[in-house]
Design a protein around this motif. Structure first.
Motif, PDB file in Angstrom:
ATOM      1  N   HIS A  97     -98.938 -75.973 -48.176  1.00 52.73           N
ATOM      2  CA  HIS A  97     -99.912 -76.551 -49.119  1.00 52.73           C
ATOM      3  C   HIS A  97    -101.215 -76.008 -48.699  1.00 52.73           C
ATOM      4  O   HIS A  97    -101.250 -76.164 -47.440  1.00 52.73           O
ATOM      5  CB  HIS A  97     -99.879 -77.786 -49.416  1.00 52.73           C
ATOM      6  N   ARG A 138     -93.719 -78.736 -59.655  1.00 54.44           N
ATOM      7  CA  ARG A 138     -93.841 -77.120 -59.710  1.00 54.44           C
ATOM      8  C   ARG A 138     -94.648 -76.670 -58.350  1.00 54.44           C
ATOM      9  O   ARG A 138     -94.033 -75.780 -57.455  1.00 54.44           O
ATOM     10  CB  ARG A 138     -94.882 -76.789 -60.736  1.00 54.44           C
ATOM     11  N   GLU A 139     -95.694 -77.271 -57.844  1.00 50.48           N
ATOM     12  CA  GLU A 139     -96.351 -77.019 -56.629  1.00 50.48           C
ATOM     13  C   GLU A 139     -95.355 -77.481 -55.353  1.00 50.48           C
ATOM     14  O   GLU A 139     -95.270 -76.328 -54.454  1.00 50.48           O
ATOM     15  CB  GLU A 139     -97.697 -77.689 -56.424  1.00 50.48           C
ATOM     16  N   ARG A 140     -94.552 -78.304 -55.385  1.00 47.44           N
ATOM     17  CA  ARG A 140     -93.679 -78.637 -54.287  1.00 47.44           C
ATOM     18  C   ARG A 140     -92.612 -77.331 -54.199  1.00 47.44           C
ATOM     19  O   ARG A 140     -92.383 -76.925 -52.958  1.00 47.44           O
ATOM     20  CB  ARG A 140     -92.877 -79.757 -54.557  1.00 47.44           C
ATOM     21  N   ARG A 141     -91.999 -77.030 -55.323  1.00 51.81           N
ATOM     22  CA  ARG A 141     -90.964 -76.112 -55.227  1.00 51.81           C
ATOM     23  C   ARG A 141     -91.753 -74.645 -54.957  1.00 51.81           C
ATOM     24  O   ARG A 141     -90.932 -73.823 -54.404  1.00 51.81           O
ATOM     25  CB  ARG A 141     -90.261 -76.072 -56.542  1.00 51.81           C
ATOM     26  N   GLU A 142     -93.022 -74.532 -55.398  1.00 52.71           N
ATOM     27  CA  GLU A 142     -93.345 -73.158 -54.975  1.00 52.71           C
ATOM     28  C   GLU A 142     -93.761 -73.274 -53.492  1.00 52.71           C
ATOM     29  O   GLU A 142     -93.719 -72.178 -52.656  1.00 52.71           O
ATOM     30  CB  GLU A 142     -94.708 -72.967 -55.583  1.00 52.71           C
ATOM     31  N   ALA A 143     -94.213 -74.153 -52.908  1.00 50.92           N
ATOM     32  CA  ALA A 143     -94.403 -74.408 -51.463  1.00 50.92           C
ATOM     33  C   ALA A 143     -92.983 -74.261 -50.796  1.00 50.92           C
ATOM     34  O   ALA A 143     -92.889 -73.576 -49.621  1.00 50.92           O
ATOM     35  CB  ALA A 143     -94.889 -75.762 -51.064  1.00 50.92           C
ATOM     36  N   GLY A 169     -90.505 -72.670 -51.794  1.00 50.98           N
ATOM     37  CA  GLY A 169     -89.993 -70.995 -51.820  1.00 50.98           C
ATOM     38  C   GLY A 169     -90.902 -70.115 -50.804  1.00 50.98           C
ATOM     39  O   GLY A 169     -90.264 -69.322 -50.274  1.00 50.98           O
ATOM     40  N   ARG A 170     -92.036 -70.658 -50.186  1.00 57.74           N
ATOM     41  CA  ARG A 170     -92.613 -69.739 -49.206  1.00 57.74           C
ATOM     42  C   ARG A 170     -91.811 -70.168 -47.971  1.00 57.74           C
ATOM     43  O   ARG A 170     -91.565 -69.230 -47.094  1.00 57.74           O
ATOM     44  CB  ARG A 170     -93.910 -70.363 -48.831  1.00 57.74           C
ATOM     45  N   TRP A 206     -89.312 -81.195 -48.204  1.00 59.72           N
ATOM     46  CA  TRP A 206     -89.415 -79.548 -48.572  1.00 59.72           C
ATOM     47  C   TRP A 206     -88.272 -78.717 -48.000  1.00 59.72           C
ATOM     48  O   TRP A 206     -87.998 -77.836 -48.688  1.00 59.72           O
ATOM     49  CB  TRP A 206     -90.763 -79.263 -48.148  1.00 59.72           C
TER      50      TRP A 206
END
Length: 387
Positions: free
Chosen positions: A69, A99-104, A106-107, A131
């Protein structure tokens, strides 16, 4: 692929709350990353969020870093009653957070998909496991860690999260056998223990000639500096010429300085601030003191002993008594008993022979936690979990 010296060269991913946050876990994480890299492993250190109080990783560290993040993500806000559950603003806010947690996550998944077979994910703090749990770790060994004593964890919100998020990892590691047995008693049957390594390179011991008692650590409630000042108020008048030198900074500094003044200790307490040269600070001391209310496997005790400085500490956790052998290479007081802590300090201050004998034994005994010995244990665990 084999590493230098034999064995398997692995991809090792250490995932913590931050990459470079000042504190015991951050220092441990960076030190282990270097030790693994020196063995020929390909290492990445992942942080969930940027550090609030970062430390310098040094020039060209032998590992990659990734922060998931750009800013510390907000926590989940409690929802109260039907109105809270249907509040559109709260629902949108939670949807954005998730959504931001899942995008992170994903990284992190993308990083793990680049890893070679046999990769190991070491989750150094349970918040970070939230995470890792969202990421795709299929085909990789996942090791969860708790860097605090069972008692300290049990008195915090982390206790329930350890049981929830670490229940399905390949191995949960704590710091001592005593703590492992307590976690097993909670129904977690995949628990092992791994001590911290001495975080300093071998170096010259302290001559123990300066009349200095050293303390090193963050100036916060858990480290018990208020208790230390109370003990020092008993010690100082009986041992003129001795100084208590405090290395560290933190949220309680102003209050501690006021307490120091109120106790009449300004002439014998030195507030030295943060230091990047812990080894040098310890070589300029003759006794080390740890007055913490709670600990895991304190690096500061290992550091002091690696410089032949005898330690006085509260016996506040299994890790403390695992490191310091009472009456052999240091002295332990009952937790919070400032009078007993003061008596132990007094014994060492007034008896150079006792100081030297305990310091020399500390210098020898701490070698059982040498970086090489602890890294060997880690690699043996990797091989075991891969079978």
């Amino acid at each position: 692929m084999t590493r230098h010296g034999g064995g398997t060269a692995r991809d090792i991913v250490l995932v913590g709350n931050e990459v470079d946050e000042l504190g015991g876990v951050g220092r441990w994480q960076t030190f282990m990353a270097r030790l693994f890299a020196e063995r020929g492993h390909r290492v990445t250190v992942v942080g969930v969020a940027p550090a609030g109080s970062p430390f310098d990783l040094g020039e060209d560290p032998p590992f990659r870093t990734l922060t998931l993040h750009d800013a510390r993500p907000p926590g989940r806000r409690p929802v109260r009653g039907l109105r809270g559950r249907i509040d559109p603003v709260a629902r949108r806010r939670e949807a954005v957070r998730e959504r931001e947690r899942r995008e992170a996550a994903g990284r992190l998944t993308a990083l793990l998909r680049e890893s070679r077979p046999g990769a190991v994910v070491i989750v150094t703090q349970v918040w970070a496991m939230e995470w890792v749990a969202l990421a795709d770790t299929a085909g990789h060994t996942v090791i969860g860690m708790s860097h605090e004593s069972f008692g300290t964890s049990r008195s915090s919100s982390r206790f329930a999260r350890v049981k929830r998020y670490y229940k399905d990892v390949d191995r949960l590691l704590v710091l001592t056998r005593e703590d492992a047995d307590l976690w097993i008693g909670e129904g977690l049957n995949h628990v092992g223990f791994m001590p911290n390594p001495v975080p300093l390179e071998p170096g010259p011991p302290s001559p123990r000639t300066d009349k200095v008692v050293a303390a090193v650590g963050r100036l916060g409630y858990e480290k018990g500096y208020d208790l230390l000042l109370d003990a020092w108020a008993e010690v100082s008048p009986r041992h003129p010429g001795w100084r208590l030198r405090v290395h560290g900074s933190g949220p309680d500094e102003e209050a501690l300085r006021r307490r120091c003044t109120a106790l009449g200790l300004d002439g014998s307490v030195e507030w030295a601030g943060r230091t990047e040269d812990v080894a040098g600070a310890l070589r300029r001391s003759s006794v080390f003191v740890l007055a913490s209310r709670g600990e895991g496997f304190p690096l500061s005790l290992l550091e002091a002993m690696s410089r032949a400085v005898p330690c006085v500490a509260f016996d506040c956790a299994p890790g403390v008594r695992e490191i310091v052998r009472h009456e052999e290479d240091g002295l332990l007081a009952r937790p919070g008993d400032t009078a007993e802590l003061a008596r132990h300090l007094g014994r060492l201050l007034e008896d150079p022979g006792l100081r030297d004998g305990m310091g020399d034994r500390a210098y020898r005994n701490v070698r059982r936690f040498s970086p090489a010995a602890v890294t060997d244990r880690w690699e043996e665990l990797f091989d075991l979990l891969e079978r």
